[in-house]
Motif scaffolding. Structure first.
Motif, short mmCIF file in Angstrom:
data_model
loop_
_atom_site.label_atom_id
_atom_site.label_comp_id
_atom_site.label_asym_id
_atom_site.label_seq_id
_atom_site.Cartn_x
_atom_site.Cartn_y
_atom_site.Cartn_z
N HIS A 108 0.83 -1.21 0.00
CA HIS A 108 0.00 0.00 0.00
C HIS A 108 0.87 1.26 0.00
N LEU A 109 1.83 1.31 0.90
CA LEU A 109 2.65 2.52 1.04
C LEU A 109 3.55 2.75 -0.17
N ALA A 110 3.91 1.68 -0.85
CA ALA A 110 4.76 1.83 -2.03
C ALA A 110 3.98 2.33 -3.24
N GLY A 111 2.68 2.09 -3.25
CA GLY A 111 1.90 2.43 -4.45
C GLY A 111 0.88 3.53 -4.29
N VAL A 112 0.60 3.96 -3.05
CA VAL A 112 -0.46 4.94 -2.85
C VAL A 112 -0.10 6.28 -3.48
N GLU A 113 -1.09 6.88 -4.13
CA GLU A 113 -0.90 8.20 -4.74
C GLU A 113 -1.50 9.24 -3.79
N ALA A 114 -0.64 9.97 -3.11
CA ALA A 114 -1.11 10.96 -2.15
C ALA A 114 -0.05 12.03 -1.97
N ASP A 115 -0.50 13.19 -1.54
CA ASP A 115 0.44 14.26 -1.20
C ASP A 115 0.87 14.14 0.26
N VAL A 116 -0.06 13.63 1.10
CA VAL A 116 0.23 13.49 2.52
C VAL A 116 -0.22 12.10 2.98
N LEU A 117 0.71 11.38 3.63
CA LEU A 117 0.39 10.09 4.23
C LEU A 117 0.41 10.26 5.75
N VAL A 118 -0.68 9.87 6.40
CA VAL A 118 -0.80 10.06 7.85
C VAL A 118 -1.04 8.70 8.51
N ALA A 119 -0.14 8.30 9.40
CA ALA A 119 -0.33 7.08 10.19
C ALA A 119 -0.75 7.48 11.60
N THR A 120 -1.44 6.58 12.29
CA THR A 120 -2.17 7.00 13.49
C THR A 120 -1.82 6.23 14.77
N ARG A 121 -0.78 5.42 14.75
CA ARG A 121 -0.30 4.79 15.98
C ARG A 121 1.18 4.46 15.79
N PRO A 122 1.95 4.26 16.85
CA PRO A 122 3.39 4.08 16.72
C PRO A 122 3.80 2.98 15.74
N GLY A 123 3.16 1.82 15.83
CA GLY A 123 3.53 0.73 14.94
C GLY A 123 3.35 1.08 13.47
N LEU A 124 2.28 1.79 13.17
CA LEU A 124 2.03 2.19 11.78
C LEU A 124 2.94 3.35 11.37
N ASN A 125 3.31 4.19 12.33
CA ASN A 125 4.28 5.25 12.03
C ASN A 125 5.63 4.64 11.64
N VAL A 126 5.99 3.55 12.30
CA VAL A 126 7.23 2.85 11.95
C VAL A 126 7.14 2.28 10.54
N HIS A 127 5.99 1.71 10.18
CA HIS A 127 5.77 1.25 8.81
C HIS A 127 5.98 2.40 7.83
N LEU A 128 5.42 3.55 8.16
CA LEU A 128 5.53 4.73 7.31
C LEU A 128 7.00 5.07 7.08
N ALA A 129 7.79 5.06 8.16
CA ALA A 129 9.20 5.41 8.05
C ALA A 129 9.98 4.37 7.25
N LYS A 130 9.63 3.11 7.44
CA LYS A 130 10.41 2.03 6.81
C LYS A 130 9.99 1.74 5.37
N GLN A 131 8.71 1.88 5.07
CA GLN A 131 8.21 1.33 3.81
C GLN A 131 7.66 2.35 2.82
N ALA A 132 7.36 3.57 3.25
CA ALA A 132 6.76 4.54 2.32
C ALA A 132 7.79 4.99 1.29
N ARG A 133 7.33 5.14 0.07
CA ARG A 133 8.22 5.64 -0.97
C ARG A 133 8.47 7.12 -0.77
N ARG A 134 9.55 7.60 -1.34
CA ARG A 134 9.85 9.02 -1.24
C ARG A 134 8.89 9.81 -2.13
N GLY A 135 8.47 10.96 -1.65
CA GLY A 135 7.57 11.81 -2.43
C GLY A 135 6.49 12.41 -1.57
N PRO A 136 5.56 11.59 -1.03
CA PRO A 136 4.52 12.16 -0.17
C PRO A 136 5.12 12.68 1.14
N VAL A 137 4.45 13.63 1.75
CA VAL A 137 4.81 14.08 3.09
C VAL A 137 4.37 12.99 4.07
#
Length: 424
Positions: A103-132
């Protein structure tokens, strides 16, 4: 802007879900907004789908669904990306690691918001560069385990921003974690204006609401109300909420009510949705928690025109002005809680005055105001560009490599611990 929220389970009920739905609905009036739920365990969200918002899920837990994932081979394999220190770790798996990563590698968004620590870690580790990348903290940094705080300190450095629900927690993030280049802001949760008329301060009812768990200390509230009824037997206490079947708090509280001889004064009302009409039937709200990262029920009660007597347990002190729109009392102090309740109960004019102040003060938590604050932060980051974060490509690669090494060390320690226990 295109905004995508990542939630643990949007189909359940809870403070984080409620505030995310409220924020998303306001934002959807001006932006393209989606909520992505890691899990789906029922057909429709309990809270209803926010208007104008797209909702989708990553892992289907509905056994009667053709997309049921409970028998997937990776469903029973432990998660390695979602951190063990997060209290929800056992619910995550190799399957969620993969689905969230896709999901994080393919989502088309300007801003990605995660809502708990575990998901914030996913955001840091797996999100592609580009979205905030924005990590939200809906709890309290100090309340996390040492292991999770260490993970947060390391992984959150790859986020663009972290938002907390209190200024006190934002200060803790700034002073204790030292995340260079990461914007840290306090933005409280929002609560919409109620659809019912304000409570009548003449009502002789105290209302409390929240999950029936130990942290809410309803036992302390019942004991305090025993002192209240000794002076004012004409007053009632209504406690709304349900608990877990494993830890039958309802039965425990029911026994306490009976032991105190309060069956005619204290009532366990069960779960109510919506809660607004129930708040409006009372004239005082009570919160006796050991800790509250924010205090959604406090704002909900105030928005219905109830002054709140609350323990001074982190979040409430940024909502209640003691002696003006409510009272703050020490945690676990039965006598202080009873005294604060009686101060309002025995003075009709003070109760009415405090109720009016609560109604006015709670307007600062209106969803439109809170959404504007989020928009301001995100727009600034979008304008600067995600590449504006201090970590360059090489630095980020090194950071991720070091992170992988730390994860590997944790795993080796865990396995070593298992072996030691096995051969004792």
């Amino acid at each position: 802007m295109r905004i995508s929220f990542l939630l643990h389970n949007a189909y359940h009920i809870g403070g984080t879900i409620r505030t995310t739905f409220t924020l998303a609905q306001v934002l959807a009036e001006r932006h393209e907004v989606e909520i992505v739920s890691v899990f789906r365990h029922r057909d429709e969200p309990i809270l209803g789908l926010p208007a104008g918002v797209t909702l989708r899920h990553l892992v289907d837990l509905r056994k009667d669904s053709p997309g049921y994932d409970g028998e997937h081979r990776d469903f029973s394999r432990p998660a390695t990306v979602f951190p063990r220190g997060d209290g929800r770790w056992k619910q995550y798996s190799a399957l969620t690691d993969a689905r969230i990563g896709e999901h994080l590698a393919g989502v088309e968004a300007d801003v990605l918001v995660a809502t708990r620590p575990g998901l914030n870690v996913h955001l840091a580790k797996q999100a592609r560069r580009g979205p905030v990348l924005v990590g939200q903290e809906h709890l309290v940094l100090a309340g996390h385990t040492f292991r999770l705080r260490r993970e947060i300190r390391h992984q959150y450095a790859l986020l663009d921003a972290v938002t907390t629900v209190t200024e006190a927690d934002a200060r803790a993030y700034r002073s204790r974690l030292k995340l260079p280049g990461v914007r840290i802001d306090a933005v409280p949760n929002s609560v919409p204006a109620p659809s019912v008329a304000p409570a009548d301060p003449v009502a002789k009812i105290v209302v409390a609401a929240g999950r029936l768990t130990r942290v809410k200390r309803y036992d302390v509230l019942i004991d305090a109300f025993a002192e209240v009824t000794a002076a004012r037997p004409d007053w009632k206490l209504r406690i709304y909420g349900t608990g877990d079947a494993v830890d039958d708090m309802k039965a425990t509280l029911a026994r306490r009510i009976k032991d105190r001889g309060l069956e005619e004064n204290v009532f366990l009302m069960g779960w109510a949705n919506p809660m607004e009409p129930e708040w409006a039937k009372g004239s005082i709200a009570a919160v006796t928690s050991l800790r509250e990262s924010f205090g959604m029920t406090i704002v909900e009660a105030m928005r219905c025109g109830l002054p709140v007597v609350s323990t001074d347990c982190h979040g409430p002190r940024e909502i209640i002005e003691d002696g003006v729109d409510g009272r703050l009392v020490p945690v676990d102090d039965v006598a202080a809680i009873a005294r604060a309740l009686l101060d309002l109960i025995e003075d009709d004019e003070l109760r009415a005055k405090t109720a009016r102040a609560a109604l006015t003060a709670s307007e600062r938590f209106d969803p439109v105001r809170i959404a504007a604050r989020h928009e301001e932060i995100w727009s600034d980051l979008v304008d600067r560009g995600a590449s504006g974060r201090t970590h360059g490509g090489v630095g980020e690669a090194v950071h991720r490599t070091v992170g992988g090494a730390i994860d590997a060390v944790y795993e080796l320690k865990r396995r070593a611990g298992v072996l030691v226990r096995r051969f004792r």
